[in-house]
Scaffold this active site. Structure first.
Site, PDB file in Angstrom:
ATOM      1  CG  ASP A  38      -2.027   0.956   1.156  1.00  0.00           C
ATOM      2  OD1 ASP A  38      -2.225   1.467  -0.081  1.00  0.00           O
ATOM      3  OD2 ASP A  38      -2.556   1.331   2.143  1.00  0.00           O
ATOM      4  CG  ASN A  90       2.036   1.603  -4.934  1.00  0.00           C
ATOM      5  OD1 ASN A  90       2.704   1.338  -4.258  1.00  0.00           O
ATOM      6  ND2 ASN A  90       1.633   0.966  -5.993  1.00  0.00           N
ATOM      7  CG  HIS A 116       0.103   2.322  -9.054  1.00  0.00           C
ATOM      8  ND1 HIS A 116      -0.343   1.899  -7.991  1.00  0.00           N
ATOM      9  CD2 HIS A 116      -0.921   2.773  -9.796  1.00  0.00           C
ATOM     10  CE1 HIS A 116      -1.281   2.251  -7.415  1.00  0.00           C
ATOM     11  NE2 HIS A 116      -2.030   3.156  -8.490  1.00  0.00           N
ATOM     12  CD  GLU A 158     -13.397  -4.748  -1.627  1.00  0.00           C
ATOM     13  OE1 GLU A 158     -12.370  -5.030  -1.730  1.00  0.00           O
ATOM     14  OE2 GLU A 158     -14.154  -5.500  -1.364  1.00  0.00           O
ATOM     15  NE  ARG A 179      -7.716   2.345  -5.667  1.00  0.00           N
ATOM     16  CZ  ARG A 179      -6.280   2.300  -5.061  1.00  0.00           C
ATOM     17  NH1 ARG A 179      -5.227   2.605  -5.969  1.00  0.00           N
ATOM     18  NH2 ARG A 179      -6.266   2.109  -3.806  1.00  0.00           N
ATOM     19  CG  LEU A 237       9.024 -17.330  -3.445  1.00  0.00           C
ATOM     20  CD1 LEU A 237       8.944 -17.324  -1.918  1.00  0.00           C
ATOM     21  CD2 LEU A 237       9.634 -15.770  -3.909  1.00  0.00           C
ATOM     22  NE  ARG A 265      -2.957  -1.395   4.369  1.00  0.00           N
ATOM     23  CZ  ARG A 265      -3.995  -1.360   4.188  1.00  0.00           C
ATOM     24  NH1 ARG A 265      -4.900  -2.246   4.656  1.00  0.00           N
ATOM     25  NH2 ARG A 265      -4.627  -0.569   3.057  1.00  0.00           N
ATOM     26  CD  GLU A 274       2.885 -13.099  15.875  1.00  0.00           C
ATOM     27  OE1 GLU A 274       3.103 -12.081  16.253  1.00  0.00           O
ATOM     28  OE2 GLU A 274       2.410 -14.013  16.369  1.00  0.00           O
TER      29      GLU A 274
HETATM   30  C1  IPE Z   1      -5.427  -2.646  -0.446  1.00  0.00           C
HETATM   31  O1  IPE Z   1      -5.036  -1.362  -0.385  1.00  0.00           O
HETATM   32  C2  IPE Z   1      -5.317  -3.368  -1.683  1.00  0.00           C
HETATM   33  C3  IPE Z   1      -4.211  -3.316  -2.113  1.00  0.00           C
HETATM   34  C4  IPE Z   1      -2.881  -3.095  -1.542  1.00  0.00           C
HETATM   35  C5  IPE Z   1      -3.998  -4.101  -3.486  1.00  0.00           C
HETATM   36  P1  IPE Z   1      -6.183  -0.188  -0.796  1.00  0.00           P
HETATM   37  O2  IPE Z   1      -5.464   1.095  -0.800  1.00  0.00           O
HETATM   38  O3  IPE Z   1      -7.057  -0.540  -1.593  1.00  0.00           O
HETATM   39  O4  IPE Z   1      -6.997  -0.360   0.855  1.00  0.00           O
HETATM   40  P2  IPE Z   1      -7.781   0.725   1.672  1.00  0.00           P
HETATM   41  O5  IPE Z   1      -8.711   1.470   0.593  1.00  0.00           O
HETATM   42  O6  IPE Z   1      -6.804   1.909   2.043  1.00  0.00           O
HETATM   43  O7  IPE Z   1      -8.487   0.147   2.746  1.00  0.00           O
HETATM   44  C1  IPE Z   2      -1.476   0.261  -3.362  1.00  0.00           C
HETATM   45  O1  IPE Z   2      -1.237   1.607  -3.393  1.00  0.00           O
HETATM   46  C2  IPE Z   2      -1.798  -0.217  -4.747  1.00  0.00           C
HETATM   47  C3  IPE Z   2      -3.005  -0.785  -5.054  1.00  0.00           C
HETATM   48  C4  IPE Z   2      -3.930  -0.498  -4.143  1.00  0.00           C
HETATM   49  C5  IPE Z   2      -3.217  -0.982  -6.516  1.00  0.00           C
HETATM   50  P1  IPE Z   2      -2.713   2.659  -3.502  1.00  0.00           P
HETATM   51  O2  IPE Z   2      -2.771   2.953  -4.777  1.00  0.00           O
HETATM   52  O3  IPE Z   2      -3.571   2.218  -2.606  1.00  0.00           O
HETATM   53  O4  IPE Z   2      -1.739   3.926  -2.797  1.00  0.00           O
HETATM   54  P2  IPE Z   2      -2.418   4.875  -1.720  1.00  0.00           P
HETATM   55  O5  IPE Z   2      -2.809   4.038  -0.487  1.00  0.00           O
HETATM   56  O6  IPE Z   2      -3.471   5.646  -2.551  1.00  0.00           O
HETATM   57  O7  IPE Z   2      -1.353   5.842  -1.497  1.00  0.00           O
HETATM   58 MG    MG Z   3      -3.988   2.400  -0.578  1.00  0.00          MG
END
Ligand code: IPE
Ligand code: IPE
Ligand code: MG
Length: 256
Positions: free
Chosen positions: A21, A23, A38, A68, A72, A132, A189, A208
């Protein structure tokens, strides 16, 4: 002594799961478009896969796209799908060179045909590898997975293949898309969010959890090693008391 040298290779987590998470925020902080984040995130994927393979971790699950995430903005979804196709195409050679086997979990029917084609090919081309296991969670969510499992079980009950009285935890496990994999021992995370976001809800029962503020594009090998070291400092009790766990470890190590 480097961080990597401090890791006890006899106590590696067998399965590491990662919610990649941050990016979008990483890109915004640099005045760039979310897709820029990304793209940089792919380099972290490479490093973490390589780091796990080097250490001898058995399974690595990467949450790359949730059910979900389809909601986007369209340009971001399209950009992510293009990045996915491009990356898989490029990485198959490296996966084979490093004896890595690719798996995918999720509602892949929803992916564009080009992405599905590339994925199927990459899965087939790496299917003989014995190192792996890299599991990409794509168009995945835990509630989707559990709903699908229940649907399949109900169908089999209806057709007489499954006796409801025989259903136990092992039965349910067989119907999940993670049936071939052990539960994660460590879940990481990135980016400072303290939630699970519909990821492996059933499988994480005794995992964990490790949360870090580092955004995914900055999460490189050293950060992975830090997380593993943190994991190795924990006492996993599985509901027992600390004394029981210590005694069991003592017996296991053959010192009594
Ligand atoms: C969780 O991240 C999904 C992935 C990393 C693929 P999100 O950015 O979608 O999650 P929320 O919306 O912050 O909970
Ligand atoms: C995680 O990064 C990648 C995906 C969910 C595809 P985000 O795109 O959720 O980045 P933030 O959380 O908005 O910074
Ligand atoms: Mg995110």
């Amino acid at each position: 002594m480097s961080l990597k040298d401090k890791i006890n290779l006899q106590q590696l987590p067998l399965h590491i799961a990662v919610i990649m998470d941050g990016n979008g925020r990483w890109a915004k902080e640099r005045g760039q478009d979310r897709l820029f984040g990304h793209y940089h995130g792919v380099e972290s994927v490479r490093e973490i896969v390589e780091g796990c393979a080097e250490l001898g971790v058995g399974y690595l699950t990467l949450y790359a796209f949730s059910t979900e995430n389809w909601d986007r903005p369209e340009y971001e979804v399209t950009g992510l799908m293009e990045l996915l196709v491009e990356t898989i195409k490029k990485e198959v050679v490296t996966l084979n060179k490093n004896n890595i086997r690719l798996h995918v979990i999720g509602d892949v029917k929803k992916l564009p045909e080009s992405a599905r084609g590339e994925l199927d090919e990459a899965i087939a081309q790496t299917s003989k590898n014995t190192g792996l296991n890299l599991i990409m969670a794509l168009s995945y969510s835990s509630r989707w997975e559990i709903t699908e499992a229940i649907k399949k079980m109900a169908e089999e009950v209806k057709s007489g293949l499954l006796d409801p009285a025989s259903i136990d935890q092992q039965t349910l496990h067989r119907y999940l898309c993670t049936s071939q994999f052990p539960d994660p021992e460590l879940m990481i995370r990135t980016s400072g969010e303290y939630r699970i976001s519909n990821f492996l809800l059933y499988q994480l029962a005794y995992t964990e959890l490790y949360f870090t503020n580092v955004r995914w594009p900055d999460f490189r090998k050293e950060k992975l090693f830090e997380a593993i070291l943190d994991f190795q400092g924990r006492e996993r009790r599985f509901g027992k008391t600390s004394e029981q766990v210590k005694q069991e470890n003592h017996l296991e190590s053959g010192s009594v």
